[in-house]
Scaffold this motif. Structure first.
Motif, PDB file in Angstrom:
ATOM      1  N   UNK A  66       0.832  -1.211   0.000  1.00  0.00           N
ATOM      2  CA  UNK A  66       0.000   0.000   0.000  1.00  0.00           C
ATOM      3  C   UNK A  66       0.867   1.262   0.000  1.00  0.00           C
ATOM      4  N   UNK A  67       1.937   1.231   0.776  1.00  0.00           N
ATOM      5  CA  UNK A  67       2.853   2.388   0.796  1.00  0.00           C
ATOM      6  C   UNK A  67       3.323   2.694  -0.623  1.00  0.00           C
ATOM      7  N   UNK A  68       3.763   1.650  -1.335  1.00  0.00           N
ATOM      8  CA  UNK A  68       4.257   1.877  -2.701  1.00  0.00           C
ATOM      9  C   UNK A  68       3.118   2.251  -3.635  1.00  0.00           C
ATOM     10  N   UNK A  69       1.963   1.661  -3.401  1.00  0.00           N
ATOM     11  CA  UNK A  69       0.807   1.893  -4.278  1.00  0.00           C
ATOM     12  C   UNK A  69       0.420   3.373  -4.307  1.00  0.00           C
ATOM     13  N   UNK A  70       0.497   4.021  -3.127  1.00  0.00           N
ATOM     14  CA  UNK A  70       0.098   5.445  -3.083  1.00  0.00           C
ATOM     15  C   UNK A  70       1.314   6.367  -3.001  1.00  0.00           C
ATOM     16  N   UNK A  71       2.491   5.777  -3.147  1.00  0.00           N
ATOM     17  CA  UNK A  71       3.754   6.530  -3.107  1.00  0.00           C
ATOM     18  C   UNK A  71       3.963   7.290  -1.791  1.00  0.00           C
ATOM     19  N   UNK A  72       3.646   6.620  -0.684  1.00  0.00           N
ATOM     20  CA  UNK A  72       4.003   7.191   0.634  1.00  0.00           C
ATOM     21  C   UNK A  72       5.496   6.978   0.849  1.00  0.00           C
ATOM     22  N   UNK A  73       6.055   7.673   1.855  1.00  0.00           N
ATOM     23  CA  UNK A  73       7.507   7.570   2.059  1.00  0.00           C
ATOM     24  C   UNK A  73       7.891   6.420   2.970  1.00  0.00           C
ATOM     25  N   UNK A  74       7.085   6.184   4.006  1.00  0.00           N
ATOM     26  CA  UNK A  74       7.508   5.234   5.040  1.00  0.00           C
ATOM     27  C   UNK A  74       6.376   4.280   5.409  1.00  0.00           C
ATOM     28  N   UNK A  75       6.736   3.089   5.849  1.00  0.00           N
ATOM     29  CA  UNK A  75       5.724   2.121   6.291  1.00  0.00           C
ATOM     30  C   UNK A  75       4.879   2.676   7.444  1.00  0.00           C
ATOM     31  N   UNK A  76       5.550   3.451   8.345  1.00  0.00           N
ATOM     32  CA  UNK A  76       4.806   3.934   9.521  1.00  0.00           C
ATOM     33  C   UNK A  76       3.707   4.933   9.153  1.00  0.00           C
ATOM     34  N   UNK A  77       3.738   5.433   7.934  1.00  0.00           N
ATOM     35  CA  UNK A  77       2.685   6.373   7.516  1.00  0.00           C
ATOM     36  C   UNK A  77       1.382   5.660   7.149  1.00  0.00           C
ATOM     37  N   UNK A  78       1.436   4.327   7.083  1.00  0.00           N
ATOM     38  CA  UNK A  78       0.253   3.545   6.690  1.00  0.00           C
ATOM     39  C   UNK A  78      -0.327   2.883   7.936  1.00  0.00           C
ATOM     40  N   UNK A  79      -1.532   3.292   8.315  1.00  0.00           N
ATOM     41  CA  UNK A  79      -2.192   2.726   9.504  1.00  0.00           C
ATOM     42  C   UNK A  79      -3.466   2.025   9.023  1.00  0.00           C
ATOM     43  N   UNK A  80      -3.586   0.747   9.357  1.00  0.00           N
ATOM     44  CA  UNK A  80      -4.776   0.011   8.916  1.00  0.00           C
ATOM     45  C   UNK A  80      -5.977   0.351   9.798  1.00  0.00           C
TER      46      UNK A  80
END
Ligand SMILES: Cc1ncc(COP(=O)(O)O)c(C=O)c1O
Length: 394
Positions: A66-80
């Motif tokens: 998901x991080x790569x899918x939306x081009x976020x910078x870090x894993x910690x920016x993705x909260x389920x």
């Protein structure tokens, strides 16, 4: 042509045009559920045996996808989360002390209205609504007036209206909001099924995602949080899996994302979410967009040929949903009749009562497409609508 990838279409005669409510799931997503429950069903981030480790790895893999899918910078920016509703409630509860006013658009879903009412009562935040112009266009002049009059604002705006398919120009909205020092959250419930999202290019601060509207199982979603806001975000619920150290009077939490993911997660659902995103990567947004665009245009052309049809916007800057009524006809009656002809659409206010009230209507007939819908689906819809109109007018 993509229907073969979706078992629902092999099992059902229904012409499914309610994708704004939820999408069908490709076989790879469905298989991943059976796989998890039959091959390695175990909890994540806790036990240390083989299948538990595999479950954790598969789960965490989805964060990276998901991080790569939306081009976020870090894993910690993705909260389920459970979906967009929970994502927005989480931010409203955890972050509302960082601003005084929330600015939303006129086209918001209830999920981006009622969480602010709850915060408004407890925190005294104001809720301002940007006017819409002809064709349901976003009123940028009014937006700037609101930003000017309300320093320290939080702008929370839907990317694509679920009720009318209108796409907001998020890049411009974000640029203007940031120029006034505001923070921006986007309700992306309807986005990923139709459009490529790049959170860096859009420069959004928060982006709420719905899994089940993106070909994934129900009960999963996420919130993207730009790294610089993570430290200001309070945990909204705590318990198992969020904890660093606990005694009876005090506890310290882990870092993001774990401190925000309390309790056992929807493990199978999240693994399925990863498969849905991989499926989209496999068929590619370029194809999704061009295929869906052609069907959406055809839908509009064919609907326009029906007598006494009323639209509320044209299809410029729109995708997914197309909403309309027929003069002198109750939308619910159309829904009941075409359901009997195996056509699935939604009739009603689409969880967007305020805009319906502004337009002076109770609701609409909403046809909402996904890339797997084809010209034949549109033809069957038009045939059913024609029959229903004849029955209701005779
Ligand atoms: C624009 C919009 N926002 C929020 C939601 C709620 O999303 P979820 O079902 O993921 O909680 C929906 C669902 O219909 C929606 O269309």
């Amino acid at each position: 042509m993509f229907k073969n990838d979706f078992p629902y279409f092999q099992n059902s005669k229904v012409v499914y045009l309610d994708n704004g409510a939820t999408t069908q799931k490709p076989k790879s997503v469905i298989d991943s559920q059976v796989d998890y429950y039959t091959q390695y069903c175990a909890n994540t981030h806790r036990s240390n045996f083989g299948h538990a480790n595999k479950a954790t790895q598969e789960f965490e893999k989805v964060r990276v996808i998901l991080k790569e899918f939306i081009n976020a910078s870090k894993n910690e920016e993705i909260i389920f989360t459970k979906g967009v509703t929970e994502s927005i409630n989480f931010i409203a509860s955890s972050f509302a002390t960082h601003f005084k006013t929330v600015i939303i658009s006129s086209l918001e879903h209830h999920s981006n209205i009622t969480p602010w009412h709850m915060q408004g009562r407890s925190l005294g935040n104001g809720l301002e609504v940007v006017n819409f112009k002809e064709n349901l266009d976003f009123d940028f002049e009014h937006f700037e007036e609101l930003l000017k009059a309300n320093p320290n604002s939080f702008v929370s705006i839907t990317h694509i209206s679920n009720a009318f398919g209108k796409i907001h120009d998020i890049k411009t909205i974000t640029k203007i909001a940031h120029d006034y020092g505001a923070i921006v959250m986007i309700d992306g419930a309807q986005s990923l099924a139709h459009l490529k999202v790049d959170v860096k290019e859009l420069d959004v601060d928060f982006f709420a995602i719905s899994g089940h509207k993106t070909f994934a199982p129900t009960g999963v979603g996420a919130i993207y949080v730009k790294e610089k806001f993570l430290k200001d975000l309070k945990a909204y619920q705590t318990g198992g899996a969020t904890i660093n150290d606990v005694d009876f009077n005090h506890s310290t939490l882990l870092d993001s994302p774990y401190k925000f993911e309390a309790g056992t997660q929807n493990i199978a659902g999240i693994i399925g979410f990863g498969k849905a995103l991989e499926y989209i990567n496999h068929i590619h947004y370029k194809n999704i967009q061009s295929y869906e665009h052609n069907v959406y245009n055809y839908l509009d052309e064919e609907l326009k040929k029906l007598p006494d049809i009323i639209f509320y916007n044209d299809i410029s800057d729109s995708i997914g949903s197309r909403s309309f009524n027929f003069k002198g006809i109750v939308h619910d009656d159309i829904g009941i009749l075409i359901d009997k002809m195996n056509i699935a659409v939604r009739v009603g206010h689409h969880c967007a009562q305020p805009i319906m009230k502004k337009l002076g209507i109770k609701g609409t007939i909403r046809v909402s497409t996904a890339f797997y819908n084809d010209f034949v689906d549109v033809d069957k819809l038009i045939e059913a609508l024609t029959k229903a109109l004849k029955i209701l007018k005779d």
